[in-house]
Motif scaffolding. Structure first.
Motif, mmCIF file in Angstrom:
data_model
loop_
_atom_site.group_PDB
_atom_site.id
_atom_site.type_symbol
_atom_site.label_atom_id
_atom_site.label_comp_id
_atom_site.label_asym_id
_atom_site.label_seq_id
_atom_site.Cartn_x
_atom_site.Cartn_y
_atom_site.Cartn_z
ATOM 1 N N LEU A 438 49.096 26.889 37.470
ATOM 2 C CA LEU A 438 47.846 26.195 37.146
ATOM 3 C C LEU A 438 47.553 26.255 35.653
ATOM 4 O O LEU A 438 47.175 25.245 35.043
ATOM 5 N N LEU A 439 47.701 27.415 35.044
ATOM 6 C CA LEU A 439 47.428 27.544 33.608
ATOM 7 C C LEU A 439 48.379 26.672 32.797
ATOM 8 O O LEU A 439 47.979 26.064 31.798
ATOM 9 N N THR A 440 49.633 26.600 33.217
ATOM 10 C CA THR A 440 50.598 25.749 32.517
ATOM 11 C C THR A 440 50.222 24.282 32.653
ATOM 12 O O THR A 440 50.293 23.512 31.681
ATOM 13 N N ALA A 441 49.805 23.882 33.864
ATOM 14 C CA ALA A 441 49.461 22.476 34.098
ATOM 15 C C ALA A 441 48.223 22.050 33.327
ATOM 16 O O ALA A 441 48.101 20.884 32.932
ATOM 17 N N LEU A 442 47.294 22.981 33.094
ATOM 18 C CA LEU A 442 46.031 22.630 32.443
ATOM 19 C C LEU A 442 46.089 22.720 30.931
ATOM 20 O O LEU A 442 45.102 22.398 30.263
ATOM 21 N N LYS A 443 47.217 23.156 30.380
ATOM 22 C CA LYS A 443 47.330 23.178 28.923
ATOM 23 C C LYS A 443 47.385 21.750 28.401
ATOM 24 O O LYS A 443 48.110 20.911 28.928
ATOM 25 N N GLY A 452 39.642 17.642 21.553
ATOM 26 C CA GLY A 452 38.515 18.536 21.805
ATOM 27 C C GLY A 452 37.917 18.401 23.176
ATOM 28 O O GLY A 452 36.819 18.880 23.434
ATOM 29 N N THR A 453 38.608 17.722 24.074
ATOM 30 C CA THR A 453 38.073 17.537 25.426
ATOM 31 C C THR A 453 38.945 18.214 26.470
ATOM 32 O O THR A 453 38.974 17.790 27.621
ATOM 33 N N HIS A 454 39.655 19.267 26.081
ATOM 34 C CA HIS A 454 40.537 19.952 27.025
ATOM 35 C C HIS A 454 40.306 21.463 26.937
ATOM 36 O O HIS A 454 41.062 22.188 26.296
ATOM 37 N N PRO A 455 39.222 21.929 27.544
ATOM 38 C CA PRO A 455 38.951 23.371 27.500
ATOM 39 C C PRO A 455 39.985 24.147 28.302
ATOM 40 O O PRO A 455 40.639 23.610 29.203
ATOM 41 N N SER A 456 40.118 25.407 27.953
ATOM 42 C CA SER A 456 41.032 26.265 28.696
ATOM 43 C C SER A 456 40.378 26.690 30.011
ATOM 44 O O SER A 456 39.230 26.349 30.293
ATOM 45 N N ALA A 457 41.137 27.444 30.809
ATOM 46 C CA ALA A 457 40.632 27.872 32.115
ATOM 47 C C ALA A 457 40.883 29.360 32.303
ATOM 48 O O ALA A 457 41.858 29.912 31.782
ATOM 49 N N GLY A 489 40.155 37.078 26.961
ATOM 50 C CA GLY A 489 40.528 36.104 25.953
ATOM 51 C C GLY A 489 40.670 34.696 26.466
ATOM 52 O O GLY A 489 41.106 33.809 25.730
ATOM 53 N N LYS A 490 40.333 34.463 27.725
ATOM 54 C CA LYS A 490 40.357 33.135 28.338
ATOM 55 C C LYS A 490 41.795 32.618 28.444
ATOM 56 O O LYS A 490 42.734 33.222 27.928
ATOM 57 N N SER A 491 41.944 31.479 29.107
ATOM 58 C CA SER A 491 43.257 30.908 29.396
ATOM 59 C C SER A 491 44.178 31.974 29.975
ATOM 60 O O SER A 491 45.328 32.121 29.554
ATOM 61 N N ALA A 492 43.634 32.731 30.928
ATOM 62 C CA ALA A 492 44.379 33.835 31.528
ATOM 63 C C ALA A 492 43.938 33.989 32.972
ATOM 64 O O ALA A 492 42.993 33.341 33.429
ATOM 65 N N TYR A 493 44.642 34.852 33.712
ATOM 66 C CA TYR A 493 44.237 35.163 35.079
ATOM 67 C C TYR A 493 44.232 36.673 35.263
ATOM 68 O O TYR A 493 44.936 37.415 34.583
ATOM 69 N N ARG A 494 43.392 37.105 36.185
ATOM 70 C CA ARG A 494 43.307 38.517 36.525
ATOM 71 C C ARG A 494 43.157 38.633 38.037
ATOM 72 O O ARG A 494 42.536 37.800 38.684
#
Length: 759
Positions: A438-443, A452-457, A489-494
């Motif tokens: 998911l993180l890779t797809a949303l980059k 500026g319209t693509h925030p991280s997740a 730091g965002k754009s990460a998962y836990r």
């Protein structure tokens, strides 16, 4: 191009030209003369009746055609069909008159009937194309069936009322057995008009006038049938006045041809709920028809064939109408299910559907995991580019998530910028691997990076276990893990762990306690002195808030102020600090008239319009001169500030309040904002002061800031001075004031009063 064609598609004007007004007066005169002639039974009454009907119908046809020509396309069809209806009415009446004068009989020919019925069909089509009519084929079909049901119900009722006492040999005439057709068609039209007129909105005025026209025509046709059945009708009877009056009302309807107020409504408008009588309208006369069937008998004792045929047709239409209603109900149920369980923007399952599937997965006692995804900085996208861009971004993200999950889980939108993925069953892909996908797809792609319209997740993962009593516990743990990912730091998962869960519980308890801290007077102020490096005297201090927690002891600002900013509790805390600091400063200045106090202001408070009222109210209540108060603002708060924030600071400065930029040097655009901010003081961040004597670049930075402040005529305070070496360095650089443990730790009001009075 003729002038009249320039505005052909414009809204129809209610004004009328002089020829049109003259024509209307002429038609009214014709109707008046005909009425007098028929009532007085003057000679040639039949010819006058026929001629009057033809004249009025022709005028109404021309009037409708003229309005159609001036109308926009949706109304052009409506008025054009009415013009054709009136034209056919004039032709039918002329044929009627021609046949009557040549044969001397009442003309019930197929040609006359066909022309009349064709006009009625066109008029009915006009009603179905009116602005108030349903836009769907199903809705129009329902209106037609309602009208047919009412019309067919009239035949048995009319038979009992009109023909029950007629001799059997008199019923063999076609004009007798088929006389109920035209009243039946009148009621069909009238029912359709009522069905399309709009249940809860103001009725379009032409439809109201046309409804009155149909009522007059129905009354005239019913009266004609009655007279005919009792062998009392003669051509030129006053009942003939009903037909020109019908056409007159159609023509008068053109005087209100402007589009209705609700013509601008589109498919997004919520349709009104129809009143009960509108729903029951087609079924009300059915009961009367059933009773009439039981009463309808030939003098021979048999039920008339026409009545039987109409009843059978009525039953067939009722069955069709009920089938249509059942189909609509099924479609409505499907639509309601979609509205209840699907997100209307993305088409994904919504929170309700996700929760149902999660509960079912837990009941099946299979491995279950939840991935909770929240976009970082999505609010800024809405604020900067608008909600339309934000919605488009959410749809794009939903598509990317579905593609990344690729059937290994159920993607849902829980609301706002929050999404979730349910992984249940055998789980061929571990949740952590799914989070990476998911993180890779949303980059953002390379060409999207600068938009500026693509925030991280940030993604939080929770797996169902013994510690989860309900699905809510599992979602809570996923939420805990998601906030941990944001903090990392965002754009990460836990993944949620017992340690994270315990920390979250403690955090929630601390927030709950903080809500009571101000009201229960658990906060206190401590004051750290700011010294003049040249003289060593103390003329100022910074007010620092502490929390005397009843269970955890005294808590430093770093422990609870971030929570206060996150929850909005920083506002009441800030107000309390400002008022208390002003009261303390007023007490100090009794012994040290030049003493000043500095107070930190949160970014959220800086953006509030009532900041000026809060500050001036606090100084006035304490009797403190405005110049004795300094507001310390962080660079990040100032950089994010709007023009209104800068105007607010200028107003405060004009009142005499001092403005200090705290932690100077840590912001990425300090210099670009420095010339716009009405500051009086710079406080060099402690991170630079701590490296003095060890790092040449830190020394150069402090020296540069000191020179910059001198150029802008700003006072400089070096923060975090803790050693003699740091003191010597900042003094050598030229900083006029210093603050830090070397000069004094934060202390009580009494401690600072001693420092001020002893200086």
């Amino acid at each position: 191009m003729p002038p009249q064609e320039v505005n052909r598609d414009a809204v129809v004007s209610t004004g009328r030209s002089r020829p049109e007004r003259v024509a209307l007066l002429g038609v009214l005169l014709v109707v008046l003369v005909e009425a007098i002639w028929l009532v007085a039974r003057l000679p040639n009454a039949a010819l006058v009746a026929d001629g009057g009907a033809v004249v009025v119908a022709s005028w109404a046809s021309v009037a409708c055609a003229a309005v159609a020509y001036r109308s926009p396309p949706p109304l052009r069809r409506f008025w054009g069909l009415l013009a054709a209806t009136m034209a056919l009415s004039a032709v039918a009446r002329a044929l009627w008159a021609l046949h009557r004068t040549s044969s001397g009989d009442i003309p019930h020919t197929r040609l006359v009937g066909l022309v009349f019925i064709t006009g009625i069909v066109l008029g009915t089509t006009a009603f179905l194309l009116s602005p108030s009519a349903p836009h769907s084929t199903v809705g129009r079909g329902r209106a037609v069936l309602d009208g047919v049901i009412v019309g067919l119900s009239l035949v048995p009722i009319g038979w009992v009322v009109v023909f029950q006492d007629i001799a059997a040999d008199e019923l063999t005439e076609p004009e007798h057995t088929l006389a109920l057709v035209f009243p039946m068609l009148d009621l069909v039209q009238l029912t359709i008009l009522v069905a399309v007129a709009g249940p809860s909105r103001p009725m379009w005025r032409p439809l109201a006038v046309l409804g009155a026209s149909l009522c007059v025509r129905a009354a005239a046709d019913i009266g004609y049938v009655w007279l005919l059945a009792h062998d009392s009708y003669v051509a030129g009877h006053p009942i003939d006045l009903g037909w020109p009056l019908t056409c007159l009302l159609v023509g008068l309807a053109t005087r209100h041809a402007a589009p209705p107020d609700h013509a601008h409504l589109d498919e997004t408008t919520i349709p009104p709920v129809p009143p009960w009588w509108r729903v029951a309208l087609p079924y009300l006369p059915v009961g009367g028809a059933i009773v009439a069937v039981l009463l309808a008998r030939h003098p021979t004792g048999q039920t008339p064939p026409l009545v039987l045929v109409c009843v059978l047709a009525l039953l067939a239409v009722l069955a069709l109408r009920q089938g249509l209603a059942a189909n609509e109900n099924l479609r409505l149920v499907a639509r309601l299910r979609q509205l209840a369980y699907a997100d209307q923007l993305t088409g994904l399952p919504n929170r309700l559907m996700f929760t149902r599937r999660l509960r079912r997965a837990i009941r099946e006692d299979a491995p279950v995991a939840v991935l909770l995804l929240d976009l970082d900085g999505f609010k800024q996208v809405n604020d900067r580019f608008g909600h339309a861009t934000g919605d488009a971004l959410l749809v794009n993200i939903a598509d990317k998530m579905c593609e990344a999950v690729d059937g290994d889980g159920t993607v849902a939108r829980l609301g706002g910028d929050e999404f979730a993925v349910l992984v249940d069953g055998d789980r061929p892909v571990p949740p952590e691997r799914l989070a990476e996908r998911l993180l890779t797809a949303l980059k953002p792609a390379d060409d999207e990076e600068d938009v500026g319209t693509h925030p991280s997740a940030s993604i939080g993962i929770a797996e169902y276990g013994p510690q989860h009593a309900t699905h809510s516990d599992l979602l809570r743990d996923a939420d805990i893990a998601m906030y941990a990912a944001k903090a990392a730091g965002k754009s990460a998962y836990r993944t949620c762990t017992p340690e994270l869960r315990e920390s979250a519980v403690s955090r929630a308890e601390l927030i709950a306690d903080l809500r009571r801290a101000v009201d229960e007077e658990q906060l206190e102020l401590q004051f750290q002195p700011i010294i003049d490096l040249g003289t060593g005297q103390v003329h100022s201090a910074e007010a620092l808030v502490r929390w005397r927690h009843p269970r955890l002891g005294t808590l430093a600002p770093g422990r609870f102020l971030p929570l206060a900013e996150e929850t909005g509790l920083i506002l009441p805390i800030d107000r309390w600090v400002i008022h208390e600091a002003c009261r303390a400063a007023a007490i100090w200045r009794r012994g040290a008239p030049e003493a000043t106090i500095a107070v930190n202001i949160a970014a959220a408070h800086l953006r509030r319009p009532d900041l000026i009222a809060t500050v001036t109210g606090a100084t006035a209540a304490a009797g403190l001169a405005p110049r004795a108060l300094t507001l310390e603002l962080t660079e990040s708060a100032l950089i994010e500030g709007s023009e209104s924030v800068l105007d607010r600071l200028r107003q405060l400065r004009e009142l005499g309040i001092r403005i200090a930029i705290d932690d100077f040097g840590t912001g990425y655009s300090s210099l670009s904002y420095l010339h716009r901010i009405p500051a009086t003081e710079l406080k060099i961040d402690r991170s630079f002061v701590a490296r003095l004597g060890e790092d040449a670049r830190a020394y150069a930075t402090v020296n540069m800031v000191s020179s910059l402040a001198e150029a802008f005529d700003l006072r400089v305070v070096a923060e975090g001075v803790e050693t003699d070496r740091q003191h010597d360095a900042v003094a050598a650089i030229g900083c006029a004031h210093g603050q830090g443990y070397l000069y004094g730790r934060p202390g009580s009001l009494a401690d600072l009063s001693t420092s001020l009075t002893g200086s």
